[in-house]
Every structure is written in C-alpha cells, then in structure tokens.
Design an enzyme around this catalytic site. Sequence first.
Site, PDB file in Angstrom:
ATOM      1  N   HIS A   1      -1.344  -2.151   9.482  1.00  0.00           N
ATOM      2  CA  HIS A   1      -0.468  -1.489   8.506  1.00  0.00           C
ATOM      3  C   HIS A   1      -0.931  -0.090   8.100  1.00  0.00           C
ATOM      4  O   HIS A   1      -0.213   0.626   7.421  1.00  0.00           O
ATOM      5  CB  HIS A   1      -0.323  -2.336   7.238  1.00  0.00           C
TER       6      HIS A   1
HETATM    7  C1  UD1 Z   1      -1.016   0.478   0.408  1.00  0.00           C
HETATM    8  C2  UD1 Z   1      -2.368   1.171   0.246  1.00  0.00           C
HETATM    9  C3  UD1 Z   1      -3.349   0.637   1.267  1.00  0.00           C
HETATM   10  C4  UD1 Z   1      -3.432  -0.881   1.222  1.00  0.00           C
HETATM   11  C5  UD1 Z   1      -2.037  -1.441   1.375  1.00  0.00           C
HETATM   12  C6  UD1 Z   1      -2.046  -2.943   1.295  1.00  0.00           C
HETATM   13  C7  UD1 Z   1      -2.128   3.494  -0.566  1.00  0.00           C
HETATM   14  C8  UD1 Z   1      -2.268   4.931  -0.188  1.00  0.00           C
HETATM   15  N1  UD1 Z   1      -2.274   2.605   0.459  1.00  0.00           N
HETATM   16  O1  UD1 Z   1      -0.488   0.865   1.672  1.00  0.00           O
HETATM   17  O2  UD1 Z   1      -4.627   1.160   0.994  1.00  0.00           O
HETATM   18  O3  UD1 Z   1      -4.255  -1.342   2.264  1.00  0.00           O
HETATM   19  O4  UD1 Z   1      -1.202  -0.905   0.334  1.00  0.00           O
HETATM   20  O5  UD1 Z   1      -0.861  -3.480   1.760  1.00  0.00           O
HETATM   21  O6  UD1 Z   1      -1.930   3.173  -1.712  1.00  0.00           O
HETATM   22  N2  UD1 Z   1       7.140  -1.140   1.477  1.00  0.00           N
HETATM   23  C9  UD1 Z   1       8.086  -2.132   1.368  1.00  0.00           C
HETATM   24  N3  UD1 Z   1       7.946  -3.029   0.341  1.00  0.00           N
HETATM   25  C10 UD1 Z   1       6.940  -2.969  -0.551  1.00  0.00           C
HETATM   26  C11 UD1 Z   1       5.998  -1.944  -0.434  1.00  0.00           C
HETATM   27  C12 UD1 Z   1       6.093  -1.048   0.591  1.00  0.00           C
HETATM   28  O7  UD1 Z   1       9.012  -2.233   2.145  1.00  0.00           O
HETATM   29  O8  UD1 Z   1       6.886  -3.841  -1.440  1.00  0.00           O
HETATM   30  C13 UD1 Z   1       7.236  -0.189   2.625  1.00  0.00           C
HETATM   31  C14 UD1 Z   1       7.978   1.090   2.307  1.00  0.00           C
HETATM   32  O9  UD1 Z   1       8.637   1.483   3.480  1.00  0.00           O
HETATM   33  C15 UD1 Z   1       6.845   2.038   1.997  1.00  0.00           C
HETATM   34  C16 UD1 Z   1       5.779   1.584   2.975  1.00  0.00           C
HETATM   35  O10 UD1 Z   1       5.926   0.156   3.023  1.00  0.00           O
HETATM   36  O11 UD1 Z   1       7.192   3.379   2.145  1.00  0.00           O
HETATM   37  C17 UD1 Z   1       4.381   1.949   2.559  1.00  0.00           C
HETATM   38  O12 UD1 Z   1       4.088   1.437   1.250  1.00  0.00           O
HETATM   39  P1  UD1 Z   1       2.996   2.133   0.321  1.00  0.00           P
HETATM   40  O13 UD1 Z   1       2.906   1.415  -0.951  1.00  0.00           O
HETATM   41  O14 UD1 Z   1       3.250   3.596   0.289  1.00  0.00           O
HETATM   42  O15 UD1 Z   1       1.632   1.966   1.091  1.00  0.00           O
HETATM   43  P2  UD1 Z   1       1.062   0.747   1.973  1.00  0.00           P
HETATM   44  O16 UD1 Z   1       1.240   1.102   3.403  1.00  0.00           O
HETATM   45  O17 UD1 Z   1       1.574  -0.580   1.539  1.00  0.00           O
END
Ligand code: UD1
Length: 356
Positions: A205
């Site tokens: 991820h």
């Molecule tokens: C975040 C953390 C990472 C951690 C991970 C655990 C940061 C910079 N990164 O990454 O260190 O290892 O969480 O999972 O904070 N999305 C959904 N549903 C959700 C949340 C996210 O669909 O509930 C999708 C969206 O497209 C979003 C993407 O995932 O843009 C990334 O989510 P984001 O919270 O920005 O960072 P993670 O990749 O989850």
Amino acid sequence: MKLVSVVGARPQFVKLAPIARASAQAGIDHIIVHTGQHYDALLSDVFFDDLKIPAPDFTLGVGSGTHGRQTGAMLAGLDEVFEDVRPDVVLAYGDTNSTLAAAVSAVKMGIGLAHLEAGLRSFNRRMPEEHNRVLTDHASDLLLAPTLTAVEHLRREGLAEKTEFVGDVMTDVLLEVAQSAASDSAALLDHYAVRPGEYYVATIHRSENTDDPERLTKIVSGLAAAPLPVLLLTHPRLKAKADAFGIDLQQSAVRVHEPAAYPQLVGLAREAKGVITDSGGLQKEAFLLRTPCTTVRTETEWVETVDLGWNTLVADPADLSAALARPAPEPTEATPYGDGHAAESVVDVLQRRFGG
Ligand code: UD1
C-alpha cells in the site's frame, strides 16, 4: 490527568487499543479523537469493534486528499478540540499525517506532546512517513521509543533527555489476539480456501510502491509468479492505483481479497508459508508469529527482523521469486519488541511526566 489520543489511520487504531485499556485501568481521563483519515469500515470500524476500543469522543471526518489539504483540515479540527478539552498531554501515534497534525496543533497551543513509536527511521526522505516521524519527534516533549535502535536514533539527534524506552505496544495487542485467534484457524483457512503453510499473505500500500505504474506492474508480476497462492489483501490505495493504471491484480497465483480485520490478519499470517508486504506493522507481526517475511522496500525501520534473519528486503521486485525460495530462518528466542506490557509502561511514564 487528562490525556488526548489522536488517531486516524489503521495502524494507529491497533496501537490505541492497549493504551485505551491501560489508561482505563489507571483511572486516567482519556479522550479519543479520530481525524477520519481512514473512513472505510474495513480500515476503521472493524478495529474499534474487534479490539474493543471505546468509540471516539471526537470525529473530525477529514477524509482523503493531498498531504497538505488533509493535514490542514486536521489542524483546523484539532485546534478546536484541544481548545475545548484543554488536555495535560496529547499522545500522537506512529507516522501518518494524523500524527503530524496532532503534533503541530499541540505544540502551537502550548499543550504537552508525547510521541508513541518515537525514534523510528528509514532514512528515506522520499517517504511521507519519514517526514511525519522526524518532525513529530523534534516537536515532542516526551519520546516513547519502542526499541533500543529507536533510542539510539533519538540520542544521535540530540533528543536523549526526552526519550523513554517503553517497548512496543503492537506486541501487546499481537500476543493477546494471537492467543484468542488460535481456535478459529481452521474456519478462517476454509474461508480463504487455503491450507496451513501452503499460501502467502501479501499487502502492498505504500506510495513508493503503488504510485509508479512501472514499479507496481513489476510487483504484481512478482506476486503472480509465486509458487503458492498469494492472498493479496488490498488496501483501497492499491486498488485505486491499479484501476487507474489498468493493472489487473488478479493474475496467476494472486487471489484478490478485501483488507482483513485484525484477528483474521493475525490468523492468516500465523498459518502462512510467508508474508510479503511493505507494511511496517506486518513485518513485526510476522516476526512475532515466526512467519518469514519478505519486504518489498529498499529499507526498513524494523531492522531487528532483518538482523535476526526473519525478514528479507527486496528492493527490486524482480528479485521476489528468489527471496521466496530462500531457506527457512534459524529459530530465535529474541524479544526486541518487548514482552507485551508496553502500554502499562507508557501510561506510567505519562502519569509521571504530565500527571501534575
Ligand atoms: C496511511 C499512512 C501510512 C500508513 C497507512 C496505513 C500517511 C502519509 N500514510 O497511508 O503511513 O501505513 O495509512 O493504512 O498518513 N482511502 C480509502 N478509504 C479510506 C482511506 C483511504 O479509499 O478509508 C484511499 C483514498 O483513495 C486515499 C488513499 O486510500 O486517497 C490513500 O489514503 P491516505 O489516508 O492518504 O494514506 P494511506 O495510503 O492509507
């Protein structure tokens, strides 16, 4: 003592569970703030339910966005909460954008700040998590280090006086859940249609792996060539990027599944032939369960897993097949991540430093 925990992303909920329990036992007034960084039920609600974490007192609902927008929305929300609650100390967890927002908001308002999982370093400034943890460590009044390696990093950065070695709270949760998950293994493996020791569990991820189409294509090809079925538990970020790049995740050995709830993940990792991941937490969980781990990254913060032979770094996804074919590691009794009582130490230190 009034303690505010700020969480928002999946690994933070896992770390919150033992802290919430130890705080309750110590009679601390513990207020939980959920930033809403993770909002899907499978990334958030199931952790609160399965790990019996009290519902958040405040939910900011910031959702996804660029780093700046997401972190900025959290800051605005946290300012109001901290103004309202006026805690003795804010506890920030790990290395996500929610961590950084908690740190910045607390220091600007002159509230005590403690950082759980302080001192981890990848020394890779291309990772958003590395900025988050370095900035948070340098803003904090109290640094709660999970390992001796982390203690040493903090010392080298001139932060020794603020550092306390407490152990790793993820070990607390893992050991407890692993015990209770023992009886359900057969049903779990039936559900995933795999046999003990005859499959891999994979999670990918991190932005370094998902956001470059060429690299992601190579990783998926590497997984697809594995000699046993690969249960790929897909974080929404992986799914979104694979869709956007037109990469089919379901290839050859790969079986695509939703993200797993924590007890199921532990059960699957324990019975697997190996774990393939870029997650920090899962590298450690694999080690604690004594399942060999292959990490698709150029470096790891959890160097003990590599030094003890239970984790191998694969910088180039083309090397994945060779890494999976390596001999089983030597058994070890080492406990670099503590004895499962870190949360009690954390609460003791917090009370000593901020209990008034
Ligand atoms: C975040 C953390 C990472 C951690 C991970 C655990 C940061 C910079 N990164 O990454 O260190 O290892 O969480 O999972 O904070 N999305 C959904 N549903 C959700 C949340 C996210 O669909 O509930 C999708 C969206 O497209 C979003 C993407 O995932 O843009 C990334 O989510 P984001 O919270 O920005 O960072 P993670 O990749 O989850």
